[in-house]
Design a protein around this motif. Sequence first.
Motif, PDB file in Angstrom:
ATOM      1  N   ALA A   1       0.845  -1.188   0.000  1.00 52.76           N
ATOM      2  CA  ALA A   1       0.000   0.000   0.000  1.00 52.76           C
ATOM      3  C   ALA A   1       0.882   1.240   0.000  1.00 52.76           C
ATOM      4  O   ALA A   1       1.925   1.266   0.658  1.00 52.76           O
ATOM      5  N   PRO A   2       0.503   2.284  -0.716  1.00 50.30           N
ATOM      6  CA  PRO A   2       1.323   3.488  -0.760  1.00 50.30           C
ATOM      7  C   PRO A   2       1.235   4.262   0.554  1.00 50.30           C
ATOM      8  O   PRO A   2       0.214   4.226   1.250  1.00 50.30           O
ATOM      9  N   THR A   3       2.297   4.946   0.886  1.00 49.46           N
ATOM     10  CA  THR A   3       2.271   5.852   2.025  1.00 49.46           C
ATOM     11  C   THR A   3       1.599   7.156   1.601  1.00 49.46           C
ATOM     12  O   THR A   3       1.368   7.401   0.420  1.00 49.46           O
ATOM     13  N   ARG A   4       1.310   7.995   2.570  1.00 52.11           N
ATOM     14  CA  ARG A   4       0.666   9.264   2.241  1.00 52.11           C
ATOM     15  C   ARG A   4       1.564  10.124   1.368  1.00 52.11           C
ATOM     16  O   ARG A   4       1.099  10.778   0.426  1.00 52.11           O
ATOM     17  N   THR A   5       2.866  10.127   1.667  1.00 53.42           N
ATOM     18  CA  THR A   5       3.802  10.924   0.875  1.00 53.42           C
ATOM     19  C   THR A   5       3.846  10.451  -0.568  1.00 53.42           C
ATOM     20  O   THR A   5       3.797  11.263  -1.508  1.00 53.42           O
ATOM     21  N   VAL A   6       3.914   9.145  -0.760  1.00 58.50           N
ATOM     22  CA  VAL A   6       3.951   8.583  -2.107  1.00 58.50           C
ATOM     23  C   VAL A   6       2.665   8.924  -2.855  1.00 58.50           C
ATOM     24  O   VAL A   6       2.691   9.318  -4.030  1.00 58.50           O
ATOM     25  N   TRP A   7       1.539   8.765  -2.172  1.00 53.46           N
ATOM     26  CA  TRP A   7       0.258   9.072  -2.812  1.00 53.46           C
ATOM     27  C   TRP A   7       0.194  10.530  -3.243  1.00 53.46           C
ATOM     28  O   TRP A   7      -0.225  10.841  -4.361  1.00 53.46           O
ATOM     29  N   GLU A   8       0.608  11.447  -2.378  1.00 49.60           N
ATOM     30  CA  GLU A   8       0.544  12.869  -2.697  1.00 49.60           C
ATOM     31  C   GLU A   8       1.463  13.230  -3.855  1.00 49.60           C
ATOM     32  O   GLU A   8       1.118  14.053  -4.704  1.00 49.60           O
ATOM     33  N   ILE A   9       2.647  12.613  -3.899  1.00 48.35           N
ATOM     34  CA  ILE A   9       3.568  12.885  -5.008  1.00 48.35           C
ATOM     35  C   ILE A   9       2.964  12.421  -6.327  1.00 48.35           C
ATOM     36  O   ILE A   9       3.026  13.112  -7.348  1.00 48.35           O
ATOM     37  N   LYS A  10       2.332  11.252  -6.315  1.00 52.91           N
ATOM     38  CA  LYS A  10       1.709  10.742  -7.533  1.00 52.91           C
ATOM     39  C   LYS A  10       0.556  11.642  -7.973  1.00 52.91           C
ATOM     40  O   LYS A  10       0.397  11.916  -9.176  1.00 52.91           O
ATOM     41  N   VAL A  11      -0.234  12.100  -7.030  1.00 48.19           N
ATOM     42  CA  VAL A  11      -1.358  12.971  -7.366  1.00 48.19           C
ATOM     43  C   VAL A  11      -0.866  14.296  -7.935  1.00 48.19           C
ATOM     44  O   VAL A  11      -1.419  14.817  -8.919  1.00 48.19           O
ATOM     45  N   ILE A  12       0.174  14.851  -7.331  1.00 42.80           N
ATOM     46  CA  ILE A  12       0.732  16.104  -7.844  1.00 42.80           C
ATOM     47  C   ILE A  12       1.264  15.911  -9.260  1.00 42.80           C
ATOM     48  O   ILE A  12       1.098  16.777 -10.132  1.00 42.80           O
ATOM     49  N   GLY A  13       1.888  14.775  -9.518  1.00 44.22           N
ATOM     50  CA  GLY A  13       2.363  14.483 -10.871  1.00 44.22           C
ATOM     51  C   GLY A  13       1.231  14.426 -11.872  1.00 44.22           C
ATOM     52  O   GLY A  13       1.343  14.947 -12.993  1.00 44.22           O
ATOM     53  N   LEU A  14       0.108  13.811 -11.480  1.00 44.83           N
ATOM     54  CA  LEU A  14      -1.050  13.751 -12.371  1.00 44.83           C
ATOM     55  C   LEU A  14      -1.613  15.148 -12.622  1.00 44.83           C
ATOM     56  O   LEU A  14      -1.994  15.485 -13.753  1.00 44.83           O
TER      57      LEU A  14
END
Length: 230
Positions: A107-120
């Motif tokens: 499962a992704p961490t919150r930091t990983v999730w936020e970085i991916k969302v910002i990239g999108l």
Amino acid sequence: MIGFSNLDLVALTFFAASWVGYHYAVELGPHAGKSLNMRMNLRRARWIRESLLRENRIVDTQVMNGLQNGTAFFASTSMIAIGGTLALLQSAERVVAIFADLPLNSAPTRTVWEIKVIGLAMIFGYAFFKFAWAYRLFNYCVILIGALPPARGHDEREAERAIHETVEMNVAAGRHYNRGQRAFFFALAYMGWFLGPLSFIFFTAAVLVAMYRRQFASDAARVFRYPEGA
């Protein structure tokens, strides 16, 4: 990179290389002239040259209005997509908890999730700028069509210069529009990263093949395989 595995970095590199490679193949490569976009550019030039022969150019302005409306639609859609993507940042904890319950490898961490969302969001932001600029260029093209010399009694050098300016503006608008749509397609591939790096690679490859096929091997591309005058 914190929170990302080596496979994540490989998948991200493959994604970036696919985007750049597709750009080269369609716009700069040795076979770019056979792409659907480039063949349509030739038809843009024919359209503008034919419009010079018409006394009444209402049809041409209507066609331009259609192109502008389509571009404006995608620009608005890009803004909506940016807003929706940024809204995901506010529900990061809930999303991470949902992913933790899914049968995924990790499962992704919150930091990983936020970085991916910002990239999108950045991809949709790029698409918005491309569509907005294409809309402005199509607007310029309408002005240039209105500035074309009359069908009869025009100076040949002046007419050729006006045609060249109008065609180049139209082609530039189409180029930025195509790049905006390209960003949308690659955004779909990018979404595979939320499921994991392997899904990211698979989604990217699938989108790349589909886009490449549309440019060089689709039914639309086959329309232009007939020789001129046939």
